[in-house]
Design a protein around this motif. Structure first.
Motif, PDB file in Angstrom:
ATOM      1  N   CYS A   1      45.101  23.554  47.319  1.00  0.00           N
ATOM      2  CA  CYS A   1      45.942  22.481  47.809  1.00  0.00           C
ATOM      3  C   CYS A   1      46.798  22.995  48.959  1.00  0.00           C
ATOM      4  O   CYS A   1      47.807  23.660  48.733  1.00  0.00           O
ATOM      5  CB  CYS A   1      46.818  22.003  46.635  1.00  0.00           C
ATOM      6  SG  CYS A   1      47.664  20.490  46.923  1.00  0.00           S
ATOM      7  N   ALA A   2      46.362  22.739  50.171  1.00  0.00           N
ATOM      8  CA  ALA A   2      47.109  23.237  51.333  1.00  0.00           C
ATOM      9  C   ALA A   2      48.446  22.512  51.426  1.00  0.00           C
ATOM     10  O   ALA A   2      49.452  23.065  51.848  1.00  0.00           O
ATOM     11  CB  ALA A   2      46.296  23.018  52.601  1.00  0.00           C
ATOM     12  N   LYS A   3      48.436  21.236  50.976  1.00  0.00           N
ATOM     13  CA  LYS A   3      49.667  20.439  51.026  1.00  0.00           C
ATOM     14  C   LYS A   3      50.550  20.768  49.821  1.00  0.00           C
ATOM     15  O   LYS A   3      50.037  20.965  48.712  1.00  0.00           O
ATOM     16  CB  LYS A   3      49.300  18.946  50.976  1.00  0.00           C
ATOM     17  CG  LYS A   3      49.355  18.282  52.344  1.00  0.00           C
ATOM     18  CD  LYS A   3      49.002  16.809  52.270  1.00  0.00           C
ATOM     19  CE  LYS A   3      49.957  15.986  51.442  1.00  0.00           C
ATOM     20  NZ  LYS A   3      49.449  14.623  51.167  1.00  0.00           N
ATOM     21  N   ASN A   4      51.860  20.777  50.022  1.00  0.00           N
ATOM     22  CA  ASN A   4      52.772  21.020  48.903  1.00  0.00           C
ATOM     23  C   ASN A   4      52.683  19.884  47.887  1.00  0.00           C
ATOM     24  O   ASN A   4      52.634  18.718  48.274  1.00  0.00           O
ATOM     25  CB  ASN A   4      54.212  21.097  49.398  1.00  0.00           C
ATOM     26  CG  ASN A   4      54.472  22.351  50.207  1.00  0.00           C
ATOM     27  OD1 ASN A   4      53.792  23.357  50.035  1.00  0.00           O
ATOM     28  ND2 ASN A   4      55.438  22.278  51.099  1.00  0.00           N
TER      29      ASN A   4
ATOM     30  N   SER B   1      46.950  27.742  42.696  1.00  0.00           N
ATOM     31  CA  SER B   1      46.761  28.432  43.970  1.00  0.00           C
ATOM     32  C   SER B   1      46.819  27.513  45.188  1.00  0.00           C
ATOM     33  O   SER B   1      46.363  26.370  45.146  1.00  0.00           O
ATOM     34  CB  SER B   1      45.414  29.155  43.940  1.00  0.00           C
ATOM     35  OG  SER B   1      45.107  29.664  45.216  1.00  0.00           O
ATOM     36  N   ARG B   2      47.332  28.073  46.277  1.00  0.00           N
ATOM     37  CA  ARG B   2      47.327  27.401  47.574  1.00  0.00           C
ATOM     38  C   ARG B   2      45.905  27.038  48.002  1.00  0.00           C
ATOM     39  O   ARG B   2      45.693  26.056  48.704  1.00  0.00           O
ATOM     40  CB  ARG B   2      47.859  28.360  48.637  1.00  0.00           C
ATOM     41  CG  ARG B   2      49.267  28.244  49.013  1.00  0.00           C
ATOM     42  CD  ARG B   2      49.574  27.018  49.848  1.00  0.00           C
ATOM     43  NE  ARG B   2      51.028  26.890  49.929  1.00  0.00           N
ATOM     44  CZ  ARG B   2      51.676  25.749  49.978  1.00  0.00           C
ATOM     45  NH1 ARG B   2      51.033  24.622  49.963  1.00  0.00           N
ATOM     46  NH2 ARG B   2      52.979  25.724  50.037  1.00  0.00           N
TER      47      ARG B   2
ATOM     48  N   LYS C   1      56.119  30.132  47.364  1.00  0.00           N
ATOM     49  CA  LYS C   1      55.828  29.080  48.352  1.00  0.00           C
ATOM     50  C   LYS C   1      54.551  29.407  49.135  1.00  0.00           C
ATOM     51  O   LYS C   1      53.831  28.515  49.555  1.00  0.00           O
ATOM     52  CB  LYS C   1      57.007  28.964  49.330  1.00  0.00           C
ATOM     53  CG  LYS C   1      58.111  28.099  48.807  1.00  0.00           C
ATOM     54  CD  LYS C   1      57.674  26.675  48.918  1.00  0.00           C
ATOM     55  CE  LYS C   1      58.400  25.619  48.295  1.00  0.00           C
ATOM     56  NZ  LYS C   1      57.711  24.392  48.036  1.00  0.00           N
ATOM     57  N   ASP C   2      54.320  30.699  49.323  1.00  0.00           N
ATOM     58  CA  ASP C   2      53.143  31.123  50.072  1.00  0.00           C
ATOM     59  C   ASP C   2      51.866  31.018  49.223  1.00  0.00           C
ATOM     60  O   ASP C   2      50.850  30.503  49.692  1.00  0.00           O
ATOM     61  CB  ASP C   2      53.348  32.576  50.537  1.00  0.00           C
ATOM     62  CG  ASP C   2      52.223  33.043  51.430  1.00  0.00           C
ATOM     63  OD1 ASP C   2      51.771  32.248  52.273  1.00  0.00           O
ATOM     64  OD2 ASP C   2      51.791  34.207  51.281  1.00  0.00           O
TER      65      ASP C   2
ATOM     66  N   SER D   1      51.416  29.424  46.220  1.00  0.00           N
ATOM     67  CA  SER D   1      51.209  28.218  45.414  1.00  0.00           C
ATOM     68  C   SER D   1      51.713  26.969  46.134  1.00  0.00           C
ATOM     69  O   SER D   1      52.559  27.055  47.026  1.00  0.00           O
ATOM     70  CB  SER D   1      51.934  28.364  44.067  1.00  0.00           C
ATOM     71  OG  SER D   1      51.797  27.192  43.303  1.00  0.00           O
ATOM     72  N   HIS D   2      51.206  25.835  45.724  1.00  0.00           N
ATOM     73  CA  HIS D   2      51.615  24.546  46.302  1.00  0.00           C
ATOM     74  C   HIS D   2      52.691  23.880  45.460  1.00  0.00           C
ATOM     75  O   HIS D   2      53.157  22.785  45.775  1.00  0.00           O
ATOM     76  CB  HIS D   2      50.404  23.613  46.400  1.00  0.00           C
ATOM     77  CG  HIS D   2      49.654  23.517  45.104  1.00  0.00           C
ATOM     78  ND1 HIS D   2      49.988  22.592  44.143  1.00  0.00           N
ATOM     79  CD2 HIS D   2      48.648  24.266  44.585  1.00  0.00           C
ATOM     80  CE1 HIS D   2      49.192  22.774  43.079  1.00  0.00           C
ATOM     81  NE2 HIS D   2      48.376  23.774  43.321  1.00  0.00           N
TER      82      HIS D   2
ATOM     83  N   LYS E   1      46.432  33.613  45.930  1.00  0.00           N
ATOM     84  CA  LYS E   1      46.510  32.586  46.978  1.00  0.00           C
ATOM     85  C   LYS E   1      45.124  32.069  47.370  1.00  0.00           C
ATOM     86  O   LYS E   1      44.956  30.897  47.723  1.00  0.00           O
ATOM     87  CB  LYS E   1      47.206  33.200  48.203  1.00  0.00           C
ATOM     88  CG  LYS E   1      47.390  32.279  49.373  1.00  0.00           C
ATOM     89  CD  LYS E   1      48.138  33.004  50.476  1.00  0.00           C
ATOM     90  CE  LYS E   1      48.140  32.213  51.761  1.00  0.00           C
ATOM     91  NZ  LYS E   1      48.916  32.901  52.796  1.00  0.00           N
TER      92      LYS E   1
END
Ligand code: PEP
Ligand code: MN
Length: 281
Positions: free
Chosen positions: A19-22, A15-16, A201-202, A204-205, A7
């Motif tokens: 990209c904080a946005k989905n 990784s999240r 979901k946590d 990855s985007h 993450k």
């Protein structure tokens, strides 16, 4: 590597951290990964134009927005029906076009990527090919959405690295699909790993779908697991539907009738609403 490490690893495109946005993947105007829950439905395999047309017409009217159907089938036995091949792609494209439905179908071989991409709006990498790195690299070069199913016994980390192969090649339109994994259980075909949905979901985007048909192998379990999948945060469902499942050339025992599919849609509606989402129609 732990899920926290993945993450936070900004060297990884999945990784999240990057990209904080989905990520929202657009399939001919149908968004996957945004507010809308997408329902993909259709038979396991394309058998002929009439059956596909009937199935597509019914699932479209009931709430499916993308049509599925296999033309190249990865069967356990080499003596089982292997799919109609190019003829199947032609039928799928024709039916999809006539109903204004985008189409998804599996590609099994690197040599068939450009052929399948000529017909399909979304290419599917099946569970058995999740570790096929040549195929992943090839799809990384395409400018088309890819649904990447989780391998039969793949860890979440291996699955995300498989997605990374496609992203690393330059194709950012990757949609994950949890379809159950092999466990000690024998009363279901696979074990649906819903924790994986919430976990992905946590960390990855990327959007994630659930296929409750292959995940259970049992018709009566498809609707309850579809509801659970949406509660767990899935961005959509991929469901097998056949007008006469007992006559289906493959996966009849897990295929819903159009009536069952109608019931599924009615059952998921309140769950979609409670999740703050809406059905893509
Ligand atoms: C399919 O969706 O047609 C299929 C073969 O599924 P999986 O690769 O998940 O077994
Ligand atoms: Mn199937």
């Amino acid at each position: 590597m732990s899920s926290v490490a993945v993450k936070e690893d900004n060297a990884l495109k999945v990784s999240r951290a990057n990209c904080a946005k989905n990520t929202v993947v657009d399939v001919k105007g149908c968004s996957i990964g945004g507010e809308e829950i997408v329902v993909i439905a259709g038979p396991c395999a394309i058998e002929n134009e009439e059956v596909l047309k009937e199935t597509a017409f019914k699932v479209r009217a009931l709430g499916a927005t993308i049509l599925r159907g296999g033309a190249f089938k990865p069967r356990t036995s080499p003596y089982s029906f292997q799919g109609l091949g190019v003829k199947g792609l032609e039928i799928l494209a024709k039916v999809g076009e006539s109903l204004n439905m985008p189409i998804i179908t599996e590609v099994m071989d690197t040599e068939e990527v450009s052929l399948v991409a000529d017909y399909a709006d979304v290419l599917q990498i099946g569970a058995r090919n999740m570790h096929n790195f040549s195929l992943l690299k090839k799809l990384g070069q395409l400018n088309k959405p890819v649904v990447l199913k989780r391998g039969l016994a793949a860890t979440i980390e291996e699955w995300l690295y498989a997605a990374e192969y496609i992203l690393a090649g330059g194709n950012s339109q990757v949609i994950l699909c949890e379809r159950g994994i092999r466990t000690a259980e024998t009363w279901t075909r696979n074990t649906l790993d819903l924790a994986a949905v919430a976990l992905v979901k946590d960390v990855s985007h990327l959007p994630i779908l659930v296929d409750p048909s292959h995940a259970t192998g049992v018709r009566s379990l498809v609707t309850p697991m579809a509801k659970a999948a949406i509660s767990a945060g899935a961005d959509g469902l991929m469901v097998e539907v056949h007008p006469e499942p007992e006559k289906a050339w493959s996966d009849g025992e897990q295929s819903l009738t159009p009536n069952d599919f109608n019931h599924l849609i009615n059952e998921i509606k309140p769950v979609v609403k409670a999740s703050g989402r809406r059905l893509s129609l």
